[in-house]
Design a protein around this motif. Structure first.
Motif, PDB file in Angstrom:
ATOM      1  N   CYS A 163       0.824  -1.220   0.000  1.00  0.00           N
ATOM      2  CA  CYS A 163       0.000   0.000   0.000  1.00  0.00           C
ATOM      3  C   CYS A 163       0.849   1.258   0.000  1.00  0.00           C
ATOM      4  CB  CYS A 163      -0.862   0.059   1.257  1.00  0.00           C
ATOM      5  SG  CYS A 163      -2.082  -1.214   1.404  1.00  0.00           S
ATOM      6  N   ASP A 164       0.286   2.313  -0.606  1.00  0.00           N
ATOM      7  CA  ASP A 164       0.826   3.651  -0.406  1.00  0.00           C
ATOM      8  C   ASP A 164       0.502   4.036   1.030  1.00  0.00           C
ATOM      9  OD1 ASP A 164       1.724   3.859  -2.987  1.00  0.00           O
ATOM     10  OD2 ASP A 164       0.142   5.214  -3.673  1.00  0.00           O
TER      11      ASP A 164
ATOM     12  N   ILE B  69      -1.346   5.327   4.156  1.00  0.00           N
ATOM     13  CA  ILE B  69      -2.786   5.376   4.393  1.00  0.00           C
ATOM     14  C   ILE B  69      -3.144   6.752   4.943  1.00  0.00           C
ATOM     15  CG2 ILE B  69      -4.689   4.371   5.708  1.00  0.00           C
ATOM     16  CD1 ILE B  69      -3.099   1.704   5.610  1.00  0.00           C
TER      17      ILE B  69
ATOM     18  N   THR C 166      -6.220   4.706   0.580  1.00  0.00           N
ATOM     19  CA  THR C 166      -4.906   4.267   0.125  1.00  0.00           C
ATOM     20  C   THR C 166      -5.009   3.711  -1.285  1.00  0.00           C
ATOM     21  OG1 THR C 166      -2.928   2.990   0.692  1.00  0.00           O
ATOM     22  CG2 THR C 166      -5.042   1.923   1.058  1.00  0.00           C
TER      23      THR C 166
END
Length: 60
Positions: free
Chosen positions: A26-27, A29, A44
């Protein structure tokens, strides 16, 4: 890649964040207040994890 938006109780945020980072690459959050003033919105961008290479070692 796909976008994720989750609206949740603030008490559930740590567990949800942990589950997202375990399941996906994930990028960061982002956390924003929900419109009701009580819950939070989590945003995200997630990427499917790379499949692990098959184990080609043999015990035979």
């Amino acid at each position: 890649m796909f976008d994720i938006r989750i609206i949740c109780d603030p008490a559930d945020e740590p567990d949800i964040t942990r589950a997202l980072t375990v399941a996906f690459d994930c990028d960061p959050i982002e956390r924003r207040p929900a419109r009701d003033g009580y819950r939070v919105r989590l945003y995200t961008k997630a990427f499917h994890p790379d499949p692990t290479a098959p184990d080609t070692a043999s015990d035979a």
